[in-house]
Design a protein around this motif. Structure first.
Motif, PDB file in Angstrom:
ATOM      1  N   THR A 140       3.904   5.830  -5.283  1.00  0.00           N
ATOM      2  CA  THR A 140       3.966   5.905  -6.975  1.00  0.00           C
ATOM      3  C   THR A 140       2.953   6.619  -7.279  1.00  0.00           C
ATOM      4  O   THR A 140       3.155   7.409  -8.453  1.00  0.00           O
ATOM      5  N   GLU A 141       1.610   6.384  -6.908  1.00  0.00           N
ATOM      6  CA  GLU A 141       0.591   7.122  -7.581  1.00  0.00           C
ATOM      7  C   GLU A 141       0.578   8.641  -7.364  1.00  0.00           C
ATOM      8  O   GLU A 141       0.185   9.523  -8.255  1.00  0.00           O
ATOM      9  N   ASN A 185       2.564   1.675  -3.531  1.00  0.00           N
ATOM     10  CA  ASN A 185       1.444   2.176  -4.359  1.00  0.00           C
ATOM     11  C   ASN A 185       1.242   3.661  -4.190  1.00  0.00           C
ATOM     12  O   ASN A 185       0.966   4.459  -5.158  1.00  0.00           O
ATOM     13  N   LYS A 235       0.886  -1.297   0.005  1.00  0.00           N
ATOM     14  CA  LYS A 235       0.141  -0.007   0.055  1.00  0.00           C
ATOM     15  C   LYS A 235       0.865   1.186   0.029  1.00  0.00           C
ATOM     16  O   LYS A 235       0.646   2.253  -0.705  1.00  0.00           O
TER      17      LYS A 235
END
Length: 595
Positions: free
Chosen positions: A286-287, A283, A280
């Protein structure tokens, strides 16, 4: 119950305002010239610039308006170039003492908004014994947790175990070499794994250093350990079973050893508990476009324009995909946010980890894991050194186990008790008392130093019953207990809350000095917590113990002929004992009944 400074400032604010000046100039501070006054207000100096007047003219006007502050002051004096010197009246002090004695928690006010606060301290590694390097985190963290709880906050202490790195693979492979017949190493085995661990805590503590040493000489063994660590982290059932044994055996032993320090934790989480949150985390970073690849690794820039030194990017994933300490710490923060949504974080860790936590905290804030206005405090502590100025070691040059350090200081205290000319204890009683006093010597010896500074651990000095030491503080409390016991034996009644006992205005200077120090109790506790500075409580109890002993040596408490005055003395010293006991309980130790 309002703090003494707040009450004084209330009177000064009204006086400044009545004279046409901004009441923010009415700040009162403890006097730096106790030979002249007890408190002072220096606001006239700053007000003079704002109103273009002479400071002494402003001070004279405020003093005239203030009068005696509705009976609060026995002296209010304007002196050149514009100071306002203050002394509290005896009657006001006596009434304040009675209010403290009758109030909940000795008059300590509840926080306007109680906070949920995570305290990360301990940091022990499983499969390893606690050693002197673990002392400061445990002792400092425990005192901050206790202080916060006492003030009315919801404190959550987390040991944050090291239980998920290469050390696990090293133990597994060393265990394979020693006991290859165990079912965990039989790939054809499909049954249930044993409930009983294949090692004792003693064996486990010997296995890890042996494996660590082997890995430095045997590359093949080191690679096996690395592969075993990856298999464990990927959920390989036999290694998870061994890991569960390691955790159970280690935590049982760690709880026992922390208990010997009077240290407890609300959470026994480890790095492994952060593992489910790491995908999590990656992610999210990165997002949001915060994480990027650099030489195959994943990093986040955390440098800011205002930095006065270089802050390198935070490495959150190695090129081989492995997680790092930063990854684990950030995953842990995600878990804590989901479970508790804390109002504040306090990390009690070696100050050499400062850069690591700067990076971690900045990533947490940039990624929105933690809200911008939530304080994330790194309380970095210095090193405990030997008399040679180097990190504390055994005589053989190794790292000393914590239980041996505790044993050594208990023995030093025991010897002092047995050698005392005033000893009234049996050997058995002296042994029991030395455990209580030894813990005070150990904790006070550490906590009386500013956390960030290195200090010299001196068993002889820390175990002394004189000077700024834990035993001296305890001796003062025991002395008060002894006086109160004799008073009871003579038919007197000790009222703990002083609701029915009158405390009279002080008859002498040492009595007033004791009262003045007692009034600072709430202020000291609140400031110590706000600044995460338990050494300020130590400084306070030392000053308070000195003030009591000066009063005791000057005053014939039990032989006082005036019964009302004697009762007043008893009420005052009862309050002094309660304040001292409240403070040492926050510091994490207690006083025996006899010494």
């Amino acid at each position: 119950m309002k703090k003494i400074l707040d009450l004084m400032e209330g009177q000064l604010r009204a006086a400044f305002s009545a004279c046409g000046y901004d009441e923010t100039f009415a700040k009162v501070v403890l006097s730096n010239r106790p030979d002249l006054c007890e408190y002072q207000c220096n606001g006239s100096m700053a007000a003079a610039k704002a109103y273009r007047k002479k400071p002494i003219d402003i001070a004279n006007g405020v003093v005239e308006q203030l009068g005696d502050g509705q009976g609060m002051f026995s002296m209010v004096q304007a002196v050149m170039p514009g100071f306002i010197n203050l002394k509290l009246s005896g009657q006001f002090l006596a009434d304040y003492m009675k209010g403290m004695a009758a109030g909940e928690k000795l008059g300590l006010e509840k926080p306007e908004k109680p906070e949920t606060i995570i305290v990360d301290y301990g940091g022990a590694n499983v499969a390893k014994p606690l050693h002197v390097g673990h002392l400061r985190a445990a002792v400092i963290g425990e005192s901050i947790k206790r202080l916060g709880n006492f003030l009315g906050h919801h404190m959550i202490g987390d040991v944050h175990l090291g239980d998920w790195g290469l050390q696990m693979g090293l133990i597994i492979e060393e265990l394979r070499d020693r006991k290859p017949e165990l079912v965990y190493f039989d790939e054809s085995y499909t049954g249930e794994y044993p409930e009983e661990a294949p090692f004792t805590i003693g064996e486990l503590e010997e296995i890890y250093p042996a494996a660590s040493a082997k890995s430095k000489e045997d590359e093949a063994f080191k690679e096996r350990a690395h592969q075993a660590t990856l298999k464990l982290q990927n959920g390989y059932a036999p290694f998870r079973a061994i890991w569960n044994h390691i955790i159970r055996v280690s935590v049982t032993d760690l709880k026992k050893n922390y208990s010997n320090l009077n240290v407890t934790f609300d959470l026994w989480k480890g790095e492994s508990d952060a593992e489910p949150y790491i995908p999590k985390l990656i992610n999210l970073l990165t997002e949001k476009g915060l994480a990027y690849e650099s030489q195959g690794a994943l990093v986040v820039d955390v440098a800011e324009e205002t930095d006065t030194k270089e802050i390198p990017p935070c490495l959150v994933r190695k090129s081989d995909g492995a997680a790092l300490y930063a990854t684990s710490d950030l995953g842990t923060i995600i878990q804590r946010e989901e479970d508790f949504h804390p109002d504040r974080y306090i990390y009690v860790v070696d100050k050499r980890q400062d850069m690591h936590f700067v990076q971690v905290f900045r990533v947490a804030k940039k990624a929105g894991i933690v809200e911008q206005d939530v304080p994330m405090i790194f309380l970095g502590f210095g090193t405990m050194n030997g008399k040679d100025g180097k990190p504390f070691k055994t005589r053989e040059g190794g790292v000393m186990r914590l239980e041996r350090l505790i044993s050594d200081i208990d023995e030093a205290v025991y010897q002092r008790i047995m050698e005392s000319e005033r000893r009234s204890m049996t050997e058995e009683e002296a042994r029991a008392a030395s455990t209580i006093i030894g813990l005070a010597a150990l904790k006070y010896g550490d906590l009386s130093n500013q956390a960030s500074k290195d200090y010299i651990f001196d068993v002889e000095r820390f175990s002394s019953f004189e000077g700024n030491t834990g035993p001296y503080i305890l001796y003062t409390i025991v002395r008060i207990k002894s006086i109160l016991n004799k008073y009871r034996e003579d038919g007197g009644q000790v009222d703990e809350t002083a609701e029915t006992k009158v405390i009279l205005p002080p008859a002498g200077e040492t009595e007033k000095a004791l009262m003045l120090l007692l009034t600072r109790y709430s202020e000291v506790l609140e400031n110590s917590f706000a600044e995460t500075a338990p050494h300020k409580i130590c400084q306070y109890v030392f000053e308070l113990a000195n003030a009591f002993n000066s009063f005791y040596h000057e005053t014939k408490i039990l032989s006082e002929g005036d019964e009302a005055r004697k009762d007043s003395y008893i009420g005052l010293i009862t309050l002094a004992r309660r304040v001292l006991e409240a403070c040492i309980d926050v510091l994490g130790f207690e006083a025996p009944d006899r010494m």
